[in-house]
Design a protein around this motif. Structure first.
Motif, PDB file in Angstrom:
ATOM      1  N   UNK A  21       3.026  15.540 -11.278  1.00  0.00           N
ATOM      2  CA  UNK A  21       3.309  16.618 -12.391  1.00  0.00           C
ATOM      3  C   UNK A  21       2.501  16.014 -13.647  1.00  0.00           C
ATOM      4  N   UNK A  22       2.665  14.922 -13.614  1.00  0.00           N
ATOM      5  CA  UNK A  22       2.300  13.910 -14.576  1.00  0.00           C
ATOM      6  C   UNK A  22       0.472  14.795 -14.920  1.00  0.00           C
ATOM      7  N   UNK A  23       0.037  14.273 -13.603  1.00  0.00           N
ATOM      8  CA  UNK A  23      -1.913  14.389 -13.065  1.00  0.00           C
ATOM      9  C   UNK A  23      -1.600  15.983 -13.312  1.00  0.00           C
ATOM     10  N   UNK A  24      -0.781  16.620 -13.367  1.00  0.00           N
ATOM     11  CA  UNK A  24      -0.810  17.712 -12.607  1.00  0.00           C
ATOM     12  C   UNK A  24      -1.844  18.369 -14.234  1.00  0.00           C
ATOM     13  N   UNK A  25       0.000  18.369 -15.110  1.00  0.00           N
ATOM     14  CA  UNK A  25      -0.428  18.984 -16.694  1.00  0.00           C
ATOM     15  C   UNK A  25      -1.474  17.779 -17.292  1.00  0.00           C
ATOM     16  N   UNK A  26      -1.823  16.988 -16.574  1.00  0.00           N
ATOM     17  CA  UNK A  26      -3.399  15.954 -17.837  1.00  0.00           C
ATOM     18  C   UNK A  26      -4.455  17.227 -17.481  1.00  0.00           C
ATOM     19  N   UNK A  27      -4.562  17.561 -15.965  1.00  0.00           N
ATOM     20  CA  UNK A  27      -5.647  18.393 -15.582  1.00  0.00           C
ATOM     21  C   UNK A  27      -5.440  19.571 -16.214  1.00  0.00           C
ATOM     22  N   UNK A  28      -4.653  20.123 -16.641  1.00  0.00           N
ATOM     23  CA  UNK A  28      -4.221  21.135 -17.001  1.00  0.00           C
ATOM     24  C   UNK A  28      -4.945  21.148 -18.568  1.00  0.00           C
ATOM     25  N   UNK A  52       1.003  -1.070   0.085  1.00  0.00           N
ATOM     26  CA  UNK A  52      -0.031   0.316   0.159  1.00  0.00           C
ATOM     27  C   UNK A  52       0.741   1.450   0.329  1.00  0.00           C
ATOM     28  N   UNK A  53       1.630   0.771   0.834  1.00  0.00           N
ATOM     29  CA  UNK A  53       3.075   2.386   0.850  1.00  0.00           C
ATOM     30  C   UNK A  53       3.408   2.591  -0.110  1.00  0.00           C
ATOM     31  N   UNK A  54       4.228   1.176  -1.431  1.00  0.00           N
ATOM     32  CA  UNK A  54       4.297   1.303  -2.462  1.00  0.00           C
ATOM     33  C   UNK A  54       3.539   2.024  -3.799  1.00  0.00           C
ATOM     34  N   UNK A  55       2.054   1.838  -2.997  1.00  0.00           N
ATOM     35  CA  UNK A  55       1.511   2.476  -3.995  1.00  0.00           C
ATOM     36  C   UNK A  55       1.617   3.970  -4.325  1.00  0.00           C
ATOM     37  N   UNK A  56       1.230   4.128  -2.627  1.00  0.00           N
ATOM     38  CA  UNK A  56       1.170   6.103  -2.677  1.00  0.00           C
ATOM     39  C   UNK A  56       2.717   5.930  -3.331  1.00  0.00           C
ATOM     40  N   UNK A  57       3.309   5.055  -2.750  1.00  0.00           N
ATOM     41  CA  UNK A  57       4.037   5.844  -3.275  1.00  0.00           C
ATOM     42  C   UNK A  57       5.034   6.147  -4.873  1.00  0.00           C
ATOM     43  N   UNK A  58       4.535   5.251  -5.444  1.00  0.00           N
ATOM     44  CA  UNK A  58       4.496   5.281  -6.730  1.00  0.00           C
ATOM     45  C   UNK A  58       3.440   6.173  -7.578  1.00  0.00           C
ATOM     46  N   UNK A  59       2.165   6.347  -7.239  1.00  0.00           N
ATOM     47  CA  UNK A  59       0.940   7.098  -7.391  1.00  0.00           C
ATOM     48  C   UNK A  59       1.517   8.668  -7.194  1.00  0.00           C
ATOM     49  N   UNK A  60       2.088   8.981  -6.098  1.00  0.00           N
ATOM     50  CA  UNK A  60       2.688  10.122  -5.913  1.00  0.00           C
ATOM     51  C   UNK A  60       3.433  10.702  -6.802  1.00  0.00           C
ATOM     52  N   UNK A  61       4.203   9.931  -7.148  1.00  0.00           N
ATOM     53  CA  UNK A  61       5.975  10.301  -8.067  1.00  0.00           C
ATOM     54  C   UNK A  61       5.171  10.674  -9.614  1.00  0.00           C
ATOM     55  N   UNK A  62       3.790  10.672  -9.610  1.00  0.00           N
ATOM     56  CA  UNK A  62       2.865  10.734 -11.143  1.00  0.00           C
ATOM     57  C   UNK A  62       2.414  11.955 -10.762  1.00  0.00           C
TER      58      UNK A  62
END
Length: 219
Positions: A44-51, A32-42
């Motif tokens: 910048x990409x998520x923010x660009x997709x939102x924009x 679960x912690x690894x999954x949160x880490x993986x999602x958190x690293x993305x």
């Protein structure tokens, strides 16, 4: 055990895949912690997709700039909850699932915002104050005209960007084009690999190489 911060994205995903059969205990907590880490690293990409988000078939409906960060946080929260249903094993599948998650979150946010605005402002067909039955003016005609004035240049720029992307893709080899188009359609690496007779690892490698080429051609 190595700290999660030192693991690569694929290694973080491997931690999740290995712990699926367990479902509880220290191993699952680490997953679960690894999954949160993986999602958190993305983020910048998520923010660009939102924009860059535009509501399907309604390109003028988008996320307001002052709500970018709030929506990105909603995407992260939704992506964290996605762990229970994710069955992929490759980064390509993770990225495809994350893309779908971001798109759905943005759609839901736009829907709720439009409903809220409609309740506050009333119908766009509402007549202008003082207008009679022979006056075609609507209450929000000026606001709609102003929005159209500012959105048209943005629409032209977006069209030019898409044309540039299409031109860059035409310069790729056929296999690379097929992989990139599959990703754009939201297909997983496994689905693309089955169509092309390639392994998941090869599909991911082809995609990475193609994106490097495209970015180079588009500057």
């Amino acid at each position: 055990m190595r700290p999660l911060e030192s693991l690569s994205p694929q290694q973080l995903l491997d931690v999740v895949v290995r712990a699926r059969a367990v479902g509880s205990g220290p191993e699952w907590e680490r997953a679960v912690a690894a999954w949160k880490q993986l999602v958190a690293r993305e983020h910048p990409r998520v923010l660009q997709s939102v924009k860059a988000f535009r509501f399907p078939h309604q390109p003028t409906v988008r996320i307001p700039p002052d709500e970018y960060d709030d929506v990105a946080i909603k995407c992260w929260e939704r992506a964290v909850k996605m762990l229970g249903n994710f069955r992929g094993v490759s980064l390509g599948e993770f990225y495809a699932a994350l893309h779908t998650c971001v798109q759905n979150t943005c759609k839901d946010h736009c829907r709720s915002r439009l409903v809220h605005e409609k309740k506050l402002a009333g119908s766009l067909d509402e007549p202008a104050p003082g207008a009679d039955a022979y006056d075609p003016r609507g209450r929000f005609d000026a606001e709609v005209a102003e929005l159209s004035y500012w959105q048209e240049p943005a629409r032209i720029d977006a069209r030019a960007g898409l044309d540039e992307l299409a031109a860059a893709m035409e310069r790729l080899d056929e296999r690379s084009q097929a992989v990139v188009r599959g990703r754009i359609r939201g297909e997983s690496s496994r689905e693309i690999g089955q169509k092309l007779g390639e392994s998941v690892a090869n599909v991911d490698q082809i995609f990475r190489r193609a994106m490097i080429q495209i970015k180079g051609m588009m500057g």
